[in-house]
Design an enzyme around this catalytic site. Structure first.
Site, PDB file in Angstrom:
ATOM      1  N   ASP A  60       0.811  -1.220   0.000  1.00  0.00           N
ATOM      2  CA  ASP A  60       0.000   0.000   0.000  1.00  0.00           C
ATOM      3  C   ASP A  60       0.843   1.268   0.000  1.00  0.00           C
ATOM      4  O   ASP A  60       2.057   1.224   0.199  1.00  0.00           O
ATOM      5  CB  ASP A  60      -0.973  -0.021   1.193  1.00  0.00           C
ATOM      6  CG  ASP A  60      -0.307  -0.435   2.501  1.00  0.00           C
ATOM      7  OD1 ASP A  60       0.937  -0.473   2.554  1.00  0.00           O
ATOM      8  OD2 ASP A  60      -1.019  -0.718   3.473  1.00  0.00           O
ATOM      9  N   ASN A 102      -7.562  -2.962  14.268  1.00  0.00           N
ATOM     10  CA  ASN A 102      -8.967  -3.281  13.958  1.00  0.00           C
ATOM     11  C   ASN A 102      -9.064  -4.464  12.986  1.00  0.00           C
ATOM     12  O   ASN A 102     -10.110  -4.715  12.421  1.00  0.00           O
ATOM     13  CB  ASN A 102      -9.683  -2.048  13.383  1.00  0.00           C
ATOM     14  CG  ASN A 102      -9.014  -1.550  12.090  1.00  0.00           C
ATOM     15  OD1 ASN A 102      -8.074  -2.157  11.603  1.00  0.00           O
ATOM     16  ND2 ASN A 102      -9.524  -0.455  11.563  1.00  0.00           N
ATOM     17  N   HIS A 139      -7.234  -4.763  10.183  1.00  0.00           N
ATOM     18  CA  HIS A 139      -6.948  -4.478   8.767  1.00  0.00           C
ATOM     19  C   HIS A 139      -5.644  -5.143   8.320  1.00  0.00           C
ATOM     20  O   HIS A 139      -4.724  -5.352   9.103  1.00  0.00           O
ATOM     21  CB  HIS A 139      -6.995  -2.979   8.438  1.00  0.00           C
ATOM     22  CG  HIS A 139      -5.862  -2.149   8.918  1.00  0.00           C
ATOM     23  ND1 HIS A 139      -6.033  -1.029   9.688  1.00  0.00           N
ATOM     24  CD2 HIS A 139      -4.535  -2.227   8.699  1.00  0.00           C
ATOM     25  CE1 HIS A 139      -4.863  -0.464   9.927  1.00  0.00           C
ATOM     26  NE2 HIS A 139      -3.934  -1.180   9.344  1.00  0.00           N
ATOM     27  N   GLU A 157      -9.762  -2.039   5.396  1.00  0.00           N
ATOM     28  CA  GLU A 157     -10.388  -1.733   6.681  1.00  0.00           C
ATOM     29  C   GLU A 157     -11.626  -2.604   6.904  1.00  0.00           C
ATOM     30  O   GLU A 157     -12.135  -3.200   5.955  1.00  0.00           O
ATOM     31  CB  GLU A 157     -10.796  -0.251   6.696  1.00  0.00           C
ATOM     32  CG  GLU A 157      -9.630   0.720   6.525  1.00  0.00           C
ATOM     33  CD  GLU A 157      -8.816   0.906   7.798  1.00  0.00           C
ATOM     34  OE1 GLU A 157      -8.864   0.035   8.686  1.00  0.00           O
ATOM     35  OE2 GLU A 157      -8.121   1.938   7.893  1.00  0.00           O
TER      36      GLU A 157
HETATM   37  C1  GLP Z   1      -0.531   0.294   8.744  1.00  0.00           C
HETATM   38  C2  GLP Z   1      -0.195  -0.492   7.469  1.00  0.00           C
HETATM   39  C3  GLP Z   1      -0.444  -1.979   7.630  1.00  0.00           C
HETATM   40  C4  GLP Z   1       0.162  -2.443   8.943  1.00  0.00           C
HETATM   41  C5  GLP Z   1      -0.547  -1.768  10.098  1.00  0.00           C
HETATM   42  C6  GLP Z   1      -0.077  -2.234  11.462  1.00  0.00           C
HETATM   43  O1  GLP Z   1      -1.808   0.822   8.772  1.00  0.00           O
HETATM   44  N1  GLP Z   1      -0.885  -0.042   6.301  1.00  0.00           N
HETATM   45  O2  GLP Z   1       0.110  -2.671   6.531  1.00  0.00           O
HETATM   46  O3  GLP Z   1       0.069  -3.826   9.053  1.00  0.00           O
HETATM   47  O4  GLP Z   1      -0.328  -0.380   9.974  1.00  0.00           O
HETATM   48  O5  GLP Z   1       1.003  -1.465  11.883  1.00  0.00           O
HETATM   49  P1  GLP Z   1       1.990  -1.834  13.049  1.00  0.00           P
HETATM   50  O6  GLP Z   1       2.839  -2.935  12.548  1.00  0.00           O
HETATM   51  O7  GLP Z   1       2.773  -0.570  13.269  1.00  0.00           O
HETATM   52  O8  GLP Z   1       1.159  -2.203  14.224  1.00  0.00           O
END
Ligand code: GLP
Length: 246
Positions: A67, A136, A138, A143
């Site tokens: 992304d 959440n 995702h 989402e």
């Molecule tokens: C972001 C990214 C996701 C990632 C998520 C969790 O929103 N787009 O790909 O998995 O955060 O982040 P973290 O690893 O910092 O908890």
């Protein structure tokens, strides 16, 4: 589903890096699906360390990222392209021309998303996809409520995601509200998926995602249907899943 229980973040990172390095060693021309966020940072550090020691060669490897924020270019320190260069690509011998991240500066969402899908197809699909997990549920930026049958598309970020990602920006107003993301279908088409989770804060969503009902309300729950998925988590993140699961 295989589950690896790691002692802590460092151990989780090492175990996941081991799977990725095995993939690259077995097939140097493989396509890696890569993720951002705080979870993969240790994996990337470990891979760079093994590269420096001469244990892995990424010269023929290709990568596609999940992304990118809409409106942020590669020079913007908060863009995912910048993150990938800094945390991985600048530290290994991958050819940057073989690394792909959606173009956040392309204003025509339709055009960019189709281009990205076509690119993944041309590369022959993803061999190993690394994923983090949002609080959440995702994955990528899919989402809660996201349809399971989507390829790359443009999403409005959930308020909770904007708040969670605020820590990386000067203020909440600076967090982009939209992103381009591979869809659930693109992710599910990867031949192998490795999802990494760390910390107590993820324990409940890990339980819901892998031991709860499969529902678009918890996007990661779809991963229960994938036939080659490995969950690598530290003890804290795996603390709420049933002991029989191991
Ligand atoms: C972001 C990214 C996701 C990632 C998520 C969790 O929103 N787009 O790909 O998995 O955060 O982040 P973290 O690893 O910092 O908890």
């Amino acid at each position: 589903m295989k589950i690896y229980r790691a002692k802590d973040f460092r151990d989780m990172s090492r175990k996941a890096a081991n799977i990725i390095s095995a993939q690259v060693i077995l097939n140097p021309q493989c396509v890696l699906g890569l993720a951002t966020g705080s979870s993969p940072i240790g994996v990337y550090k470990q891979l760079a360390e093994w590269y420096r020691k001469g244990d892995i060669d990424f010269s023929e490897t290709k990568s596609v990222n999940l992304d990118e924020y809409c409106g942020l270019g590669p020079e913007n320190e908060q863009s995912y392209r910048f993150f990938m260069n800094k945390n991985l690509f600048d530290n290994i011998n991958i050819d940057k021309n073989n690394t792909y991240v959606p173009n956040g500066l392309e204003p025509d969402a339709q055009k960019e998303c189709r281009r990205y899908d076509e690119l993944i197809r041309r590369l022959g699909g993803i061999d190993t996809q690394l994923l983090g997990l949002g609080h959440n549920g995702h994955i990528g930026f899919n989402e809660p409520g996201a349809a399971f049958d989507k390829d790359t598309h443009c999403v409005e970020l959930a308020q909770s995601t904007i708040e969670a990602n605020r820590r990386f920006f000067a203020s909440e107003e600076d967090v982009p509200k939209r992103a381009y993301t591979m869809g659930i279908r693109s992710i599910m088409q990867a031949r192998r998926i490795v999802i990494i989770v760390s910390g107590e804060g993820k324990a409940e969503i890990v339980r819901k995602s892998f031991f709860g009902p499969i529902t678009p309300e918890v996007p990661a729950s779809v991963l229960q249907l994938h036939n080659n998925i490995t969950l690598v988590g530290d003890e804290a993140a795996l603390s709420l899943i049933p002991e029989e699961a191991f």
